[in-house]
Design an enzyme around this catalytic site. Sequence first.
Site, mmCIF file in Angstrom:
data_model
loop_
_atom_site.group_PDB
_atom_site.id
_atom_site.type_symbol
_atom_site.label_atom_id
_atom_site.label_comp_id
_atom_site.label_asym_id
_atom_site.label_seq_id
_atom_site.Cartn_x
_atom_site.Cartn_y
_atom_site.Cartn_z
ATOM 1 C CE1 TYR A 1 -0.597 -1.395 7.014
ATOM 2 C CE2 TYR A 1 -1.555 -1.397 9.206
ATOM 3 C CZ TYR A 1 -0.950 -2.063 8.163
ATOM 4 O OH TYR A 1 -0.691 -3.408 8.279
ATOM 5 C CG ASP B 1 -0.480 6.333 12.829
ATOM 6 O OD1 ASP B 1 0.746 6.524 12.952
ATOM 7 O OD2 ASP B 1 -0.960 5.259 12.443
#
Length: 379
Positions: free
Chosen positions: A102, A173
């Site tokens: 991200y 994540d």
Amino acid sequence: MTYNFSTKCIYGNNDATSCDKSGAISFPIYQTATFAHPGVGNSTGYDYSRLQNPTREQLEKVVCSLENGYDALAFSSGMAALTALMELFSPGDHIISGNDLYGGSIRLFNNINNKNLLKFDFIDTSKEDIEKYITPSTKAIYVETPTNPMMNVTDISKVAAIAKKYNILFIVDNTFLSPYFQNPIDLGADIVVHSGTKFLGGHNDTLAGFIVVNNEELSEKLRFILKTVGSGLAPFDSWLILRGIKTLAIRMERQQQNAIAIAQWLKANSKVKNVYYPGLPDHPGYEISKNQSRGFGSMLTFEVENSEIALHILSSVKLIQFAESLGGVETLITYPMTQTHADVPKDVREKNGITDNILRLSIGIEDVNDLINDLSQAL
């Protein structure tokens, strides 16, 4: 007593006994900043909501149970969680990170954490030899899997074995698959992070972040950081995420069902050049995903022939909404190069495959035929 996943979404590992004498089914929102003490040296267990609040505590227990962790901590956003996590490290420490993350994570690492003298190597953890990047100052390996937005899949157990061999932390994540489809701690990870804004909340109505750890030492360190930096999740937002998690299992099933159908439809469309979805058998990470996950999720990325087609789609969708974020009940389409990854240097974006022909879809729970019809008319 240990419950199955769908039950834990509602109660965690607790029973259904009400938290107070009112018999309230919905866990109360303790909208208070501070708590009174019965006397000196005598406490209710709560002092000040920056340290802990009953609503946040209940949410943390539920998330911890879903990830099979030792403890979970709730933060005001996913980036607040990641920022606090980086406080575990000291100047000069080295972290090996996935290169397709991200964009906000990359921005944090390259600007704030680099300024604080943390060092990073960004590599493709799904392909490259991680061990050759390990140095005496390496303290952690950080991965997303599947990655955002190119959907690369890293073998969690394989990386966990490397981390244990060198006595370094392994951080995953798990936002894209959520604990419903994947539990990295069960596969050897030390720490799991989530943007709770996404699938855990599920309704695009609040921000949240989580850190889940596998041992008491990490819990104590991170709880000290949380109370010191003051980024814990507020009571009302904790209640919203608690409410969202109640339907996590059924949402994930419907969203994945829709995603598989849309991935197959896109793959057959002549204007679509590539479809990146781990649930397609020709995806490089398909077999790894089958081994380490219970599903493939509802995130997919696709590539069209040129930027003109991409821009046309973004301006032509009617049901699907052109917006950042993901994981909600609404289907969203995102243009990574100008939205989620705008702050990533152009050469790095393009090296990772993020060109102006790339579009990312977060599939919601709408009728799949309506979604396909919308994509069809936009294309």
